[in-house]
Design a protein around this motif. Sequence first.
Motif, short mmCIF file in Angstrom:
data_model
loop_
_atom_site.label_atom_id
_atom_site.label_comp_id
_atom_site.label_asym_id
_atom_site.label_seq_id
_atom_site.Cartn_x
_atom_site.Cartn_y
_atom_site.Cartn_z
N MET A 1 -7.29 -28.29 4.68
CA MET A 1 -6.86 -27.69 3.44
C MET A 1 -5.50 -27.03 3.67
SD MET A 1 -8.75 -24.83 1.04
CE MET A 1 -8.77 -23.50 2.22
N LYS A 2 -4.60 -27.16 2.70
CA LYS A 2 -3.30 -26.50 2.78
C LYS A 2 -3.27 -25.32 1.81
CE LYS A 2 1.66 -26.94 2.53
NZ LYS A 2 2.83 -27.78 2.32
N VAL A 3 -2.90 -24.15 2.33
CA VAL A 3 -2.80 -22.93 1.52
C VAL A 3 -1.35 -22.47 1.57
CG1 VAL A 3 -3.60 -20.57 1.20
CG2 VAL A 3 -5.18 -22.30 2.09
N VAL A 4 -0.76 -22.26 0.40
CA VAL A 4 0.61 -21.78 0.29
C VAL A 4 0.55 -20.36 -0.27
CG1 VAL A 4 2.86 -22.14 -0.81
CG2 VAL A 4 1.48 -24.11 -0.07
N ILE A 5 1.23 -19.43 0.41
CA ILE A 5 1.21 -18.03 -0.01
C ILE A 5 2.65 -17.59 -0.30
CG2 ILE A 5 0.55 -15.68 0.63
CD1 ILE A 5 -1.41 -16.94 2.67
N PRO A 6 3.03 -17.54 -1.59
CA PRO A 6 4.36 -17.04 -1.92
C PRO A 6 4.36 -15.51 -1.93
CG PRO A 6 3.25 -17.81 -3.91
CD PRO A 6 2.31 -18.04 -2.76
N VAL A 7 5.35 -14.92 -1.26
CA VAL A 7 5.43 -13.46 -1.19
C VAL A 7 6.84 -12.99 -1.52
CG1 VAL A 7 3.58 -13.33 0.54
CG2 VAL A 7 5.94 -13.37 1.29
N GLY A 8 6.95 -11.74 -1.91
CA GLY A 8 8.25 -11.14 -2.18
C GLY A 8 8.88 -10.60 -0.91
N SER A 9 8.04 -10.21 0.06
CA SER A 9 8.54 -9.61 1.28
C SER A 9 7.38 -9.49 2.28
CB SER A 9 9.11 -8.23 0.98
OG SER A 9 9.48 -7.57 2.18
N LEU A 10 7.73 -9.36 3.53
CA LEU A 10 6.74 -9.04 4.56
C LEU A 10 7.17 -7.79 5.32
CD1 LEU A 10 5.65 -12.53 5.94
CD2 LEU A 10 4.43 -11.02 4.39
N GLU A 11 7.67 -6.82 4.55
CA GLU A 11 8.07 -5.55 5.14
C GLU A 11 6.81 -4.76 5.52
OE1 GLU A 11 10.09 -3.27 1.98
OE2 GLU A 11 9.03 -4.58 0.62
N THR A 12 6.99 -3.67 6.21
CA THR A 12 5.86 -2.87 6.65
C THR A 12 5.11 -2.30 5.45
OG1 THR A 12 7.03 -2.27 8.66
CG2 THR A 12 5.17 -0.88 8.04
N GLY A 13 3.84 -2.59 5.38
CA GLY A 13 2.99 -2.11 4.30
C GLY A 13 1.63 -2.75 4.39
N GLY A 14 0.64 -2.07 3.88
CA GLY A 14 -0.74 -2.55 3.98
C GLY A 14 -0.98 -3.89 3.33
N GLY A 15 -0.44 -4.10 2.12
CA GLY A 15 -0.65 -5.37 1.43
C GLY A 15 -0.02 -6.52 2.18
N CYS A 16 1.19 -6.32 2.70
CA CYS A 16 1.87 -7.37 3.47
C CYS A 16 1.10 -7.67 4.76
CB CYS A 16 3.29 -6.95 3.80
SG CYS A 16 4.35 -6.77 2.35
N LYS A 17 0.61 -6.64 5.40
CA LYS A 17 -0.16 -6.83 6.63
C LYS A 17 -1.41 -7.66 6.36
CE LYS A 17 -2.13 -4.16 10.51
NZ LYS A 17 -2.63 -5.30 11.14
N ILE A 18 -2.09 -7.37 5.26
CA ILE A 18 -3.29 -8.12 4.90
C ILE A 18 -2.95 -9.58 4.63
CG2 ILE A 18 -5.09 -8.39 3.13
CD1 ILE A 18 -5.50 -6.03 5.16
N LEU A 19 -1.84 -9.85 3.94
CA LEU A 19 -1.44 -11.23 3.67
C LEU A 19 -1.20 -12.00 4.96
CD1 LEU A 19 0.97 -10.83 0.65
CD2 LEU A 19 -1.31 -11.83 0.66
N VAL A 20 -0.54 -11.36 5.91
CA VAL A 20 -0.30 -12.02 7.19
C VAL A 20 -1.62 -12.25 7.93
CG1 VAL A 20 0.76 -11.73 9.48
CG2 VAL A 20 2.08 -11.21 7.41
N GLU A 21 -2.52 -11.28 7.86
CA GLU A 21 -3.82 -11.46 8.51
C GLU A 21 -4.62 -12.60 7.87
OE1 GLU A 21 -5.83 -7.70 8.81
OE2 GLU A 21 -4.38 -6.94 10.26
N ILE A 22 -4.56 -12.71 6.55
CA ILE A 22 -5.22 -13.82 5.85
C ILE A 22 -4.60 -15.14 6.30
CG2 ILE A 22 -5.51 -14.94 3.60
CD1 ILE A 22 -5.81 -12.08 2.40
N ALA A 23 -3.27 -15.21 6.27
CA ALA A 23 -2.57 -16.44 6.66
C ALA A 23 -2.88 -16.82 8.11
CB ALA A 23 -1.06 -16.28 6.46
#
Length: 181
Positions: A1-23
Amino acid sequence: MKVVIPVGSLETGGGCKILVEIANALHARGHETEIILPYWSPVNYNVQCKLTKVPVPKVSKEYIPDGDVILPNFYTTFAPAYEAWPEKCVRLCQGFEPLWVQDADYAVWTYTRDVPVVSVSHWLDEQLYNYTHKRSAAIVNLGLDPDLYNPGSKQEKRNDENKKKVILYIARDPKLGYRLK
């Protein structure tokens, strides 16, 4: 399966950290996973999946590749993902943006499209329902790392009723905008 995750930024922050952990977790399980972000964005986490920086200040539909699932997680990344692949979008809700962004009506609109919404808490699902009369397709709690959050081997009992209790509370200051807590 291919999952594409568009983001605005991967700066320091809880939401960004969670996205990276999911990816990273999807990638570790053998899924083709790609994060799409603007060229200027810092990347403050160890990203193990494919990372594509696009040559525009905001991710637009032209730069979102096809995948089995397109996973936008913020109101600003939802519209381009939905325009590019409406039948493949799954809206990840890590925080209910209409409660704190200036363009609350637009943020609500992103939750009213006919796509599944995955919320990370029952509270977020309640907010979604209160504003849209729509429930999350799934509630997936992020969980806690038991190696980090545990009582330890020397758990002490609190018998002192006069001892001060300390409550930690983190909130957004409306004067500073939604980026700072």
